[in-house]
Every structure is written in C-alpha cells, then in structure tokens.
Design a protein around this motif. Structure first.
Motif, PDB file in Angstrom:
ATOM      1  N   VAL A 185       0.890   1.815 -15.519  1.00  0.00           N
ATOM      2  CA  VAL A 185       2.214   1.263 -15.844  1.00  0.00           C
ATOM      3  C   VAL A 185       3.296   1.721 -14.847  1.00  0.00           C
ATOM      4  O   VAL A 185       4.057   0.884 -14.331  1.00  0.00           O
ATOM      5  N   PRO A 186       3.364   3.015 -14.490  1.00  0.00           N
ATOM      6  CA  PRO A 186       4.385   3.413 -13.510  1.00  0.00           C
ATOM      7  C   PRO A 186       4.177   2.749 -12.147  1.00  0.00           C
ATOM      8  O   PRO A 186       5.137   2.398 -11.462  1.00  0.00           O
ATOM      9  N   MET A 187       2.923   2.563 -11.780  1.00  0.00           N
ATOM     10  CA  MET A 187       2.624   1.915 -10.501  1.00  0.00           C
ATOM     11  C   MET A 187       3.095   0.464 -10.517  1.00  0.00           C
ATOM     12  O   MET A 187       3.745  -0.019  -9.588  1.00  0.00           O
ATOM     13  N   LEU A 188       2.804  -0.214 -11.616  1.00  0.00           N
ATOM     14  CA  LEU A 188       3.217  -1.615 -11.739  1.00  0.00           C
ATOM     15  C   LEU A 188       4.747  -1.722 -11.701  1.00  0.00           C
ATOM     16  O   LEU A 188       5.303  -2.602 -11.035  1.00  0.00           O
ATOM     17  N   ARG A 189       5.404  -0.783 -12.369  1.00  0.00           N
ATOM     18  CA  ARG A 189       6.874  -0.829 -12.414  1.00  0.00           C
ATOM     19  C   ARG A 189       7.462  -0.666 -11.005  1.00  0.00           C
ATOM     20  O   ARG A 189       8.342  -1.407 -10.584  1.00  0.00           O
TER      21      ARG A 189
ATOM     22  N   VAL B  82       0.836  -1.203   0.000  1.00  0.00           N
ATOM     23  CA  VAL B  82       0.000   0.000   0.000  1.00  0.00           C
ATOM     24  C   VAL B  82       0.877   1.263   0.000  1.00  0.00           C
ATOM     25  O   VAL B  82       0.570   2.249  -0.675  1.00  0.00           O
ATOM     26  N   ARG B  83       2.005   1.231   0.710  1.00  0.00           N
ATOM     27  CA  ARG B  83       2.870   2.417   0.706  1.00  0.00           C
ATOM     28  C   ARG B  83       3.398   2.695  -0.709  1.00  0.00           C
ATOM     29  O   ARG B  83       3.416   3.838  -1.162  1.00  0.00           O
ATOM     30  N   LEU B  84       3.802   1.624  -1.410  1.00  0.00           N
ATOM     31  CA  LEU B  84       4.306   1.833  -2.775  1.00  0.00           C
ATOM     32  C   LEU B  84       3.208   2.387  -3.684  1.00  0.00           C
ATOM     33  O   LEU B  84       3.446   3.277  -4.498  1.00  0.00           O
ATOM     34  N   ALA B  85       1.991   1.832  -3.522  1.00  0.00           N
ATOM     35  CA  ALA B  85       0.882   2.335  -4.344  1.00  0.00           C
ATOM     36  C   ALA B  85       0.684   3.826  -4.077  1.00  0.00           C
ATOM     37  O   ALA B  85       0.494   4.621  -5.003  1.00  0.00           O
ATOM     38  N   LYS B  86       0.786   4.220  -2.818  1.00  0.00           N
ATOM     39  CA  LYS B  86       0.616   5.644  -2.476  1.00  0.00           C
ATOM     40  C   LYS B  86       1.749   6.472  -3.082  1.00  0.00           C
ATOM     41  O   LYS B  86       1.535   7.597  -3.539  1.00  0.00           O
ATOM     42  N   GLU B  87       2.977   5.921  -3.065  1.00  0.00           N
ATOM     43  CA  GLU B  87       4.119   6.682  -3.594  1.00  0.00           C
ATOM     44  C   GLU B  87       3.986   6.938  -5.095  1.00  0.00           C
ATOM     45  O   GLU B  87       4.560   7.883  -5.625  1.00  0.00           O
ATOM     46  N   SER B  88       3.221   6.081  -5.778  1.00  0.00           N
ATOM     47  CA  SER B  88       3.023   6.318  -7.221  1.00  0.00           C
ATOM     48  C   SER B  88       2.154   7.560  -7.451  1.00  0.00           C
ATOM     49  O   SER B  88       2.095   8.088  -8.556  1.00  0.00           O
ATOM     50  N   LYS B  89       1.454   7.983  -6.409  1.00  0.00           N
ATOM     51  CA  LYS B  89       0.578   9.171  -6.460  1.00  0.00           C
ATOM     52  C   LYS B  89      -0.514   9.042  -7.530  1.00  0.00           C
ATOM     53  O   LYS B  89      -0.986  10.033  -8.077  1.00  0.00           O
TER      54      LYS B  89
END
Ligand code: HEM
Length: 320
Positions: free
Chosen positions: A277-281, A231-238
C-alpha cells in the motif's frame, strides 16, 4: 462448493476429466473441450476477499475471528478510476495454464460447479509470454519482473511473500494477492521517444539494465535514475513485493478507436499494509508512468497456504 472445486482442480491438474457419458438424458458433467489435451501446467490459486469474512459488518459464515491481520480493500488512491463492478469479491480463483483452452475449461466448469451457491462477479483473461529463463515483456515492451530476483531464495520468500506466524493458523505460509487492472495508453506510449520511455522506468528498453548499469540484473543505484521514474520510486519505498503480472487486451474504444489493453498487475506479499500500500501510494502520487496508465480495477485477497492431500479449499477457515 469449495469441496467440489477442490476435487475438480485436483482432477484437472492431473489431466483427468469429470465423466461425460454417464446419462444420455442429462447434460454431461464435464463440458469436454479438453478431452485430448494435456493438463498444460494448470494451476488454481484461491483467495478470500475481506467481504468473505465480514460484509457490511455482518459475519455471514461465523468466521470473522479468523480474518487475516492485513486483509482489507486497497484504500482509494489519487488518479485512479476504479470500476466497482470489476473489483473486489468474496472469493477469487486465479486459473493459469500454458493453453488458453485448458484454462478456460477450468474456469467454465468451476462456474458450473458454483451454480446456485455463488455468482460470478467478474472475470478477466490475461496472458504472459516469454522465452524460458528470460524475463517476460509487458505491452510497453519492457522486461517486467526483473526485481523478483532480489528475493529469489527460500529466506527471501519468507521475508517478502509468505504470511507470518502472527497470522491465523490457516494463513501462515499463505500470501496476500494484490490485484490492479491497469489500462495502458498504448497510442500515447508509441508516440513517445525511446529516451523518454526509458526515463519513465529508469531502465534500458532492450537490455533491461538500470541507468548507470550494464546488464538487466546488475545492482540498481537509485541515485542514477530520474527522480520520478518508476523503478526509483519503488526503491524509495524500501519495500519488496513479488510481482507476477499478465497483459490483457479487451476491446476497441468506439469513441477513439484506441485499443483497451494493459497490465493485470498481481503481486504477492507477506504484509500489504507495510509493503504494497505505501508503495502504491508513492507511485500514484509521483510516478512518471502515470501519464500513460490508468488504474481501473482493484482487489485484495488472502490466499491460504497450499493444501495437504485430502484437504479442501478453505477447510481450515470453515472448520476452525
Ligand atoms: C501498468 C503499470 C506498470 C508497469 C507497465 C510496470 C512496469 C515495470 C517495469 C518495466 C519495471 C522494471 C523491471 C522490473 O524490475 O520488473 C517495474 C519494476 C517495479 N514495479 Fe512496476 N509496473 C507497473 C505498475 C506497478 C505497480 C502498480 C506497482 C506497485 C505498487 C509496481 C511495482 C514495481 C516494483 C516494486 C518494481 C521493482 C523495482 C526495483 O526494486 O527494481 N509496478 N515495473
């Protein structure tokens, strides 16, 4: 074929069937297994893949100029193990119903209606289960879909889900569907401590609350979540996307005796290049969840806006 599909979906969603006993000398038009069943909220969502518009540079149907702006295959990612035989495709049909027999009846008859005109590349069954009004859980036992609430409004859907006015006219008000079949290593997960499971997502297993919060829908403070948590990474993708995942169970791996099961990740978004795509990466590179999952299939489809009465699937592309 698209006209026949539209007629069939229209009829089936209303609980009707094609004729059965029209001629004793030929097979019945409808296969018949839903005769006494209600429509069970049957829906059909159609999407077109990049190869529908251009395959190896060839514009087979003369429609390449109407290709949506962001329609392309999902680029290759770190740590994936994609099987091309169950990925991509020219046209995708997502069939949903509350009753598996109703859903499969539609799939089977749509395949029959395509005979001689299209061939089936892959098919994947999945399921989602939950109490009405509550977020369903995935096979890791976590509530999955909580963050959809963040854009749960007409304006939110305009910003996150529906394709914009810069798209070809048939795509405006449609959406891009991203698909990943993600194997989940249930055996390793089930041997992982509860605290490690929760740290993997940054949320409590039972309540679904984010670390540092009390209830499922409380605001998430990303700084309170473990650095590599999902969840933190998903949030960092903004970015936000609209997720509608299903679970699957396929078979047993004869070498290990482990069950092949996981998540049919499906998300809808307005612009996959910016949102998905950026989120997945970011996730494929850093996510703590990677220790327990493997991406095995991938696809991107452009789903046109809903049909008006009298229109057929894809009409505004083929007759533009
Ligand atoms: C098997 C694979 C996956 C599992 C088990 C999984 C599970 C979860 C869970 C439990 C949550 C927290 C609750 C929620 O908000 O729904 C979550 C959130 C989320 N996941 Fe996944 N997920 C998976 C794959 C992915 C992938 C591939 C993406 C996109 C590239 C993704 C994007 C997100 C996003 C955007 C959120 C919301 C974060 C927020 O804003 O709070 N997930 N996922």
């Amino acid at each position: 074929m698209l006209k026949d599909w539209t007629r069939f979906c229209d009829l089936s969603a209303k609980g009707g069937t094609m004729s059965l006993g029209d001629n004793p000398l030929v097979p019945p038009t409808d296969t018949g297994e839903t005769l006494e069943l209600p429509p069970s909220r049957l829906t059909a969502t159609l999407g077109f893949g990049p190869s529908f518009f251009l395959r190896e540079g060839v514009d087979r149907f003369g429609i390449a100029p109407t290709m949506p702006l962001h329609l392309k295959d999902i680029p290759r990612m770190a740590r994936e193990n994609i099987d091309p035989g169950i990925s991509g495709g020219d046209v995708c049909l997502q069939i949903c119903a509350d009753d598996q027999q109703v859903a499969f009846h539609a799939v089977r008859n749509l395949i029959r209606l395509s005979t001689g005109r299209a061939s089936l590349k892959w098919m994947q069954e999945g399921f989602a289960s939950g109490t009405a009004g509550q977020t369903p859980r995935n096979l890791f036992g976590f509530k999955d879909g909580t963050a959809n609430q963040l854009h749960d409004s007409a304006q939110g859907h305009d910003e996150v889900v529906w394709a914009g006015n810069d798209e070809p006219s048939w795509m405006r008000g449609g959406s891009y569907m991203a698909y990943r079949k993600i194997q989940m290593k249930l055996e390793s997960w089930d041997r992982t401590s509860l605290s490690d499971q929760e740290a993997t997502f940054g949320r409590s297993k039972v309540s679904g609350a984010a670390f540092g919060a009390h209830a499922e829908f409380d605001k998430v403070d990303a700084a309170k979540l473990p650095e590599r948590s999902h969840v933190r990474l998903a949030k960092e993708s903004k970015q936000q996307i609209h997720r509608r995942a299903y679970s699957y169970t396929d078979k047993v791996d004869p070498r290990t005796g482990n069950v092949d099961a996981g998540l049919l990740f499906i998300s809808y978004q307005r612009d996959p290049d910016r949102q998905f795509v950026p989120m997945l990466r970011l996730m494929q590179n850093n996510d703590a969840l990677n220790a327990y999952v493997s991406h095995v299939a991938s696809a991107m489809f452009a789903c046109p806006a809903g049909l008006q009465p009298g229109q057929y699937f894809g009409q505004r592309i083929l007759e533009s």
